[in-house]
Design an enzyme around this catalytic site. Sequence first.
Site, PDB file in Angstrom:
ATOM      1  N   SER A 263       0.841  -1.197   0.000  1.00 22.49           N
ATOM      2  CA  SER A 263       0.000   0.000   0.000  1.00 22.49           C
ATOM      3  C   SER A 263       0.871   1.240   0.000  1.00 22.49           C
ATOM      4  CB  SER A 263      -0.873  -0.001   1.247  1.00 22.49           C
ATOM      5  OG  SER A 263      -0.061   0.281   2.370  1.00 22.49           O
ATOM      6  N   LYS A 264       0.210   2.343  -0.294  1.00 19.19           N
ATOM      7  CA  LYS A 264       0.881   3.640  -0.284  1.00 19.19           C
ATOM      8  C   LYS A 264       1.517   3.891   1.093  1.00 19.19           C
ATOM      9  CE  LYS A 264      -0.781   8.205   0.259  1.00 19.19           C
ATOM     10  NZ  LYS A 264      -1.924   9.105   0.207  1.00 19.19           N
ATOM     11  N   ARG A 265       0.808   3.460   2.128  1.00 15.88           N
ATOM     12  CA  ARG A 265       1.325   3.664   3.481  1.00 15.88           C
ATOM     13  C   ARG A 265       2.624   2.893   3.725  1.00 15.88           C
ATOM     14  NH1 ARG A 265      -3.590   4.790   3.432  1.00 15.88           N
ATOM     15  NH2 ARG A 265      -4.140   2.661   2.886  1.00 15.88           N
ATOM     16  N   ASP A 266       2.773   1.727   3.059  1.00 15.62           N
ATOM     17  CA  ASP A 266       4.042   0.985   3.192  1.00 15.62           C
ATOM     18  C   ASP A 266       5.201   1.848   2.726  1.00 15.62           C
ATOM     19  OD1 ASP A 266       2.958  -1.328   4.129  1.00 15.62           O
ATOM     20  OD2 ASP A 266       2.780  -2.278   2.159  1.00 15.62           O
ATOM     21  N   GLY A 267       4.947   2.602   1.645  1.00 11.73           N
ATOM     22  CA  GLY A 267       5.992   3.450   1.097  1.00 11.73           C
ATOM     23  C   GLY A 267       6.513   4.402   2.155  1.00 11.73           C
TER      24      GLY A 267
END
Length: 506
Positions: A263-267
């Site tokens: 997910s974007k949050r992992d980034g």
Amino acid sequence: MENKVRVRFAPSPTGGLHLGGVRTVLYNYLFAKKLGGDFILRIEDTDQSRFVPGAEGYIFECLKWCGIEPDESAIHGGDYGPYRQSERKRSYLGYAEKLVENGYAYYAFDTPEELEAMRQDLRTADNPAPQYDQTVRGRMRNSISLPADETKTMLLKNTPHVIRIKLPDDEIISFQDMIRGEVHFNTGTIDDKVLLKADGMPTYHLAVVVDDFLMKITHAFRGEEWLPSSPVHVLLWRYLFGEKNMPQWAHLPLIMGPSGKLSKRDGAKYGFPVFAMNWTDPATNELTEGFKEKGFLPEAFLNMLAMLGWNDGTEQEVFSITDLIQKFSIERVHKAGAKFDYEKAKWFNHEWIKGFNAEDLRLKVKNVLEDRGLEVDDTILLDKVINLVKDRCTLLTDFYDQAYFFFRSPATLDIAAVRPKWTMEKKEFFISLCQEFEALAEWESAFIESAFKTIATEKNIKPGELQLPFRIMLVGGKFGPPVFDIAGLIGKQETIHRIMNSLEQF
Ligand code: GLU
């Protein structure tokens, strides 16, 4: 041509373009180009509540950066337009009404409050999210439960309503997925999805089927998250256009991050990009970094994505887009989720940087250096610098750290690395070296090195002990390509100037 392959990428313009989306683009594109087909970009913007200004233009920019140009799209034109679903609004109503007439769909007048009351009423521990389905539709306000004349009156009075598909009670729907083989679903577990919303816009389910038909799509690649909806799409094909005309589906495996679906949050959490290019959310002004701005080459980015779920059956890992078009085969796409590995992504970039020549990299490196305030006017010098340092650069942005000292004297010198072994003799060596340099007729690394060694021998100091201070004088720290090459490129006067300037500080 009758049987021309036509594929589509159908993004909803709601924010940054996730690398999984670009992989979907890529597999569509490779598949179509291998078979001489067309790649269509269709904007799925029927959910007005999710409209995000700038998101559509951003998708086009990302594809342009990747070098994947659609054959048909809202900006490329084509014979099957419009290519934005919001502009195709009128085509959907007729199909939805035809479904109602044939008993495959129905009008539903339930208000949001009534829907919420139904959910509250039916919610149990076993059924935490009750759905609008065959077990429920009889108790709701729709054209199945209401007398026909009441439905008619409500429609005449423009009572807000949606159109829902009426799923068969208990039927097995199966189809052949190009990646998964035969897949089955029981309609008894699926809800009566909304096809047309109260604002007259279709939902994804109706729009995808109608548009794939009208645009003559032959093969449809999309993310695995759509697999559970596929039986609804199969039924719509059956009811509207005939199942045999349905495109062949390929549901691509998920891309996994360090903890579950990427997910974007992992980034943000793990410090790597997830979007193709920088994306600023216009509502919050929050910037999410992209692969492009992080310093990736589009060739490497695509190469990495191609390998996330596919290989050609050999050990080969580095492929150009031309190789990929030739070698890609849907049979070799994996079913299981593919794990994104940022270190591996960087490895691909490094391979591509090493493999490119200075001319290929020139403009990109110039931009990196100029963005950081360097003046880079001398192309001959720039090309030489690129050739000298590219093996040390994993990301394009590394060119700044690896090369800025060719264009500007280092701001600070690692004096601590020199001082403990610094002597008067060494200082004298560098003074003599400058005199020798002044006299050199040709300024080339081989002559510079030989002058350096001659003086070192004369002064009886090991050249090895002098090279570290020389490097620190020229680049500021203990890094960089061979020091005589650096001197050769920065020029005689600049080399002498940096030596003299450092001597004062040592
Ligand atoms: N609009 C859908 C999405 O953004 C497209 C899915 C499909 O390709 O059919 O995921």
